[in-house]
Motif scaffolding. Structure first.
Motif, mmCIF file in Angstrom:
data_model
loop_
_atom_site.group_PDB
_atom_site.id
_atom_site.type_symbol
_atom_site.label_atom_id
_atom_site.label_comp_id
_atom_site.label_asym_id
_atom_site.label_seq_id
_atom_site.Cartn_x
_atom_site.Cartn_y
_atom_site.Cartn_z
ATOM 1 N N PHE A 21 0.887 -1.407 -0.434
ATOM 2 C CA PHE A 21 -0.059 -0.429 -0.136
ATOM 3 C C PHE A 21 1.385 1.414 -0.099
ATOM 4 C CE2 PHE A 21 -2.895 -3.412 1.686
ATOM 5 C CZ PHE A 21 -3.829 -3.122 1.067
ATOM 6 N N VAL A 22 2.269 1.128 0.425
ATOM 7 C CA VAL A 22 3.531 2.662 0.035
ATOM 8 C C VAL A 22 2.888 3.385 -1.729
ATOM 9 C CG1 VAL A 22 5.094 3.345 0.133
ATOM 10 C CG2 VAL A 22 4.450 1.298 1.827
ATOM 11 N N GLY A 23 3.110 2.381 -2.263
ATOM 12 C CA GLY A 23 2.885 2.869 -3.965
ATOM 13 C C GLY A 23 1.810 3.321 -3.808
ATOM 14 N N LEU A 24 -0.036 3.102 -2.900
ATOM 15 C CA LEU A 24 -1.388 3.603 -3.335
ATOM 16 C C LEU A 24 -1.083 4.623 -2.610
ATOM 17 C CD1 LEU A 24 -4.213 3.003 -3.915
ATOM 18 C CD2 LEU A 24 -4.399 2.063 -2.067
ATOM 19 N N VAL A 64 -2.291 -2.201 7.863
ATOM 20 C CA VAL A 64 -3.479 -1.465 8.991
ATOM 21 C C VAL A 64 -3.833 -0.406 8.037
ATOM 22 C CG1 VAL A 64 -4.563 -1.211 11.249
ATOM 23 C CG2 VAL A 64 -2.312 -3.171 10.689
ATOM 24 N N VAL A 65 -2.604 0.555 8.258
ATOM 25 C CA VAL A 65 -3.507 1.786 7.334
ATOM 26 C C VAL A 65 -4.510 1.772 5.941
ATOM 27 C CG1 VAL A 65 -2.538 3.991 6.604
ATOM 28 C CG2 VAL A 65 -1.882 3.341 9.079
ATOM 29 N N GLY A 66 -3.320 1.282 5.409
ATOM 30 C CA GLY A 66 -3.824 0.862 3.998
ATOM 31 C C GLY A 66 -4.621 0.222 3.311
ATOM 32 N N VAL A 67 -5.535 -0.760 3.657
ATOM 33 C CA VAL A 67 -6.492 -1.290 3.573
ATOM 34 C C VAL A 67 -7.496 -0.863 3.612
ATOM 35 C CG1 VAL A 67 -7.877 -3.583 4.050
ATOM 36 C CG2 VAL A 67 -5.595 -3.877 3.725
ATOM 37 N N PRO A 68 -8.561 0.077 4.963
ATOM 38 C CA PRO A 68 -9.346 1.474 4.682
ATOM 39 C C PRO A 68 -9.694 1.887 3.923
ATOM 40 C CG PRO A 68 -8.154 0.753 6.557
ATOM 41 C CD PRO A 68 -7.447 0.558 6.246
ATOM 42 N N ILE A 69 -8.310 2.502 2.996
ATOM 43 C CA ILE A 69 -7.998 3.637 2.423
ATOM 44 C C ILE A 69 -8.226 2.901 0.937
ATOM 45 C CG2 ILE A 69 -6.593 5.544 0.844
ATOM 46 C CD1 ILE A 69 -5.154 5.740 3.952
ATOM 47 N N PHE A 70 -7.972 1.843 1.071
ATOM 48 C CA PHE A 70 -8.148 1.227 -0.319
ATOM 49 C C PHE A 70 -9.747 0.753 -0.927
ATOM 50 C CE2 PHE A 70 -8.458 -2.547 -2.778
ATOM 51 C CZ PHE A 70 -8.243 -2.690 -4.486
ATOM 52 N N VAL A 71 -10.168 0.013 0.556
ATOM 53 C CA VAL A 71 -11.446 0.438 -0.083
ATOM 54 C C VAL A 71 -12.453 1.167 -0.371
ATOM 55 C CG1 VAL A 71 -13.137 -1.181 1.709
ATOM 56 C CG2 VAL A 71 -11.793 -1.998 1.581
ATOM 57 N N LEU A 72 -12.119 2.371 0.220
ATOM 58 C CA LEU A 72 -13.322 3.681 -0.294
ATOM 59 C C LEU A 72 -12.939 3.827 -1.124
ATOM 60 C CD1 LEU A 72 -12.051 5.739 3.445
ATOM 61 C CD2 LEU A 72 -14.882 4.768 3.074
ATOM 62 N N VAL A 96 6.906 4.690 5.407
ATOM 63 C CA VAL A 96 8.060 3.741 5.754
ATOM 64 C C VAL A 96 8.455 3.699 6.732
ATOM 65 C CG1 VAL A 96 9.102 1.153 5.285
ATOM 66 C CG2 VAL A 96 7.921 2.452 3.033
ATOM 67 N N SER A 97 9.527 4.507 7.171
ATOM 68 C CA SER A 97 9.995 5.245 8.000
ATOM 69 C C SER A 97 9.264 4.857 9.288
ATOM 70 C CB SER A 97 10.821 6.440 8.145
ATOM 71 O OG SER A 97 10.388 7.922 7.548
ATOM 72 N N ALA A 98 8.355 6.427 9.448
ATOM 73 C CA ALA A 98 7.041 6.254 10.273
ATOM 74 C C ALA A 98 6.037 5.062 10.895
ATOM 75 C CB ALA A 98 5.710 8.031 10.048
ATOM 76 N N ALA A 99 5.992 3.823 9.683
ATOM 77 C CA ALA A 99 5.418 2.659 10.034
ATOM 78 C C ALA A 99 6.239 2.136 10.557
ATOM 79 C CB ALA A 99 4.725 1.838 8.780
ATOM 80 N N ASP A 100 7.427 1.538 10.152
ATOM 81 C CA ASP A 100 8.463 1.236 11.201
ATOM 82 C C ASP A 100 8.930 1.248 12.612
ATOM 83 O OD1 ASP A 100 10.875 -0.541 11.249
ATOM 84 O OD2 ASP A 100 12.255 1.477 11.571
ATOM 85 N N ALA A 126 4.101 -0.994 21.122
ATOM 86 C CA ALA A 126 4.496 -2.563 21.881
ATOM 87 C C ALA A 126 5.563 -3.070 22.110
ATOM 88 C CB ALA A 126 3.629 -3.584 21.504
ATOM 89 N N ALA A 127 6.883 -1.923 22.555
ATOM 90 C CA ALA A 127 8.169 -2.136 22.595
ATOM 91 C C ALA A 127 7.951 -3.006 24.057
ATOM 92 C CB ALA A 127 8.817 -1.320 23.039
ATOM 93 N N PRO A 128 9.172 -4.171 24.324
ATOM 94 C CA PRO A 128 9.832 -4.642 23.139
ATOM 95 C C PRO A 128 9.536 -5.441 21.715
ATOM 96 C CG PRO A 128 9.844 -6.480 25.127
ATOM 97 C CD PRO A 128 8.805 -5.091 25.317
ATOM 98 N N ILE A 129 8.692 -5.402 21.827
ATOM 99 C CA ILE A 129 7.453 -6.470 20.426
ATOM 100 C C ILE A 129 7.592 -5.041 19.855
ATOM 101 C CG2 ILE A 129 5.714 -7.238 19.491
ATOM 102 C CD1 ILE A 129 4.694 -8.559 22.170
ATOM 103 N N GLN A 130 7.946 -5.791 18.632
ATOM 104 C CA GLN A 130 8.278 -5.014 17.125
ATOM 105 C C GLN A 130 7.026 -5.669 16.238
ATOM 106 O OE1 GLN A 130 12.264 -3.852 16.123
ATOM 107 N NE2 GLN A 130 13.150 -4.336 17.929
ATOM 108 N N PHE A 131 6.473 -4.462 15.545
ATOM 109 C CA PHE A 131 6.193 -5.241 15.193
ATOM 110 C C PHE A 131 6.364 -4.558 13.243
ATOM 111 C CE2 PHE A 131 1.831 -4.885 17.550
ATOM 112 C CZ PHE A 131 2.120 -5.661 18.361
ATOM 113 N N PRO A 132 5.984 -5.790 12.250
ATOM 114 C CA PRO A 132 6.806 -5.464 10.647
ATOM 115 C C PRO A 132 5.994 -3.853 9.788
ATOM 116 C CG PRO A 132 5.597 -7.276 10.382
ATOM 117 C CD PRO A 132 5.473 -6.846 11.909
ATOM 118 N N ALA A 133 7.011 -3.486 10.028
ATOM 119 C CA ALA A 133 6.353 -1.902 8.833
ATOM 120 C C ALA A 133 5.174 -2.797 7.984
ATOM 121 C CB ALA A 133 7.667 -1.633 8.648
ATOM 122 N N GLY A 134 5.675 -3.609 6.838
ATOM 123 C CA GLY A 134 4.495 -3.996 6.164
ATOM 124 C C GLY A 134 2.979 -4.631 6.565
#
Length: 348
Positions: free
Chosen positions: A273-276, A329-337, A305-309, A316-324
């Motif tokens: 969704f970055v390219g979108l 999570v951000v891109g799917v709702p925008i794509f649906v709209l 991407v830097s903000a997502a990372d 939720a540190a020390p747990i790390q969620f991947p930037a993808g």
């Protein structure tokens, strides 16, 4: 809003852009700097903002220098390069297809590149890491050609049909990737699965150098595609009237878009969704020509991407969620709209 033009070398080199473009570029550059400083400070090892100038000059505590230069700085640089490549790839695809929903991760390009890289990791683990960009490019090109062929209709171009065909092809390719991960040797599959998450948390200066070289190699081609993309904005029929060989121009633009997406995917895995989002954000910031739009898209992709990372490793540190995952999570709702809005004015 009036345009602003400058020329050099007796008019042989000239630039023309809307007056709002420099302010938009400055705003995005400031956003990149702010996210970058925050990324360098955030983490289990505390760094103070007033320590950054000394650490950047190579002075200070040895542990702090290691944390900054060997861990956080390459991670931020890799995020910016990956985001910029994916964003420009999306902008090129959207321009070539005249489709605001086009994105490397939505039309099968990222999936084709991912399938090729996962095949290398699972089936030929001893192949050099330098083979990944080549394999990713080949996989992305094959996926793009297949989608273009399947979406070509007797009534001409159809943006929504292109997207839907791309989603279907992406699903088929993803199924093949899942089969490799399911039936491959467990250690190799685990390594590939970690790469598939789409993250820059293991980035080092080596991949950053490769990404920078790939981006530099793509720069002359980006300068070349500005004019064809400007003509393609008016549609294929008018572009032909302008004397543009539309078929070759589209093939060149799409090939460049696939190459840039493939380089990014090979380095960080598929980040969707970055390219979108980045080209859409650039378009809404200010009115801009093709060249300025590509610059704004690249900066927007670096911010995203830097903000997502940053969000993924701090929320939720020390747990790390991947930037993808964060970008999805951000891109799917925008794509649906966007696709619902597009469906109201288009027919399959």
């Amino acid at each position: 809003m009036t345009d602003f033009a400058v020329s050099y070398f007796g008019g042989r080199v000239s630039l023309r852009f809307a007056k709002g473009v420099p302010f938009a570029i400055a705003a995005l550059v400031i956003a990149v700097i702010v996210v970058g400083i925050t990324s360098l400070l955030a983490g289990s090892y505390d760094l103070a903002v007033w320590d950054i100038p000394a650490l950047l000059s190579g002075q200070g505590d040895k542990t702090a220098l290691t944390v900054l230069w060997d861990l956080r700085m390459p991670r931020f640089v890799a995020a910016c390069l990956v985001g910029g490549l994916l964003a420009v790839s999306g902008a090129l695809l959207q321009g070539a297809t005249r489709n605001p929903l086009a994105d490397p991760s939505l039309v099968g390009v990222s999936q084709g590149a991912s399938f090729a890289v996962v095949s290398l990791i699972v089936l030929w683990p001893n192949v050099s890491i330098w083979a990944r960009p080549i394999a990713a490019f080949a996989g992305g090109v094959c996926a793009a050609m297949l989608i273009q062929w399947l979406s070509a209709g007797k009534r001409g171009e159809n943006s929504l049909r292109f997207i839907l065909v791309g989603i279907g092809v992406a699903a088929i390719i993803s199924a093949g990737t899942s089969a490799l991960l399911t039936y491959g040797q467990i250690n190799r599959a685990s390594s590939a699965l970690g790469w598939m998450a789409g993250s820059v948390h293991t980035a080092s200066w080596g991949p950053c150098a490769v990404l920078a070289i790939c981006a530099a190699l793509c720069l002359p081609a980006l300068i070349w595609v500005v004019r064809p993309l400007t003509a393609l904005r008016f549609g294929s029929e008018l572009a032909i009237g302008f004397g543009l060989p539309v078929g070759r121009a589209k093939f060149g633009v799409i090939t460049l878009a696939v190459a840039m997406a493939a380089f990014a995917v090979a380095a960080a895995g598929p980040i969707g969704f970055v390219g979108l989002l980045a080209p859409q954000m650039a378009q809404r910031l200010t009115r801009a020509g093709v060249g300025a739009h590509l610059i704004l898209s690249a900066l927007g992709g670096a911010v995203l991407v830097s903000a997502a990372d940053l969000l993924g490793r701090t929320i939720a540190a020390p747990i790390q969620f991947p930037a993808g995952l964060v970008s999805a999570v951000v891109g799917v709702p925008i794509f649906v709209l966007l696709i619902l809005k597009r469906a109201n004015s288009s027919q399959l």
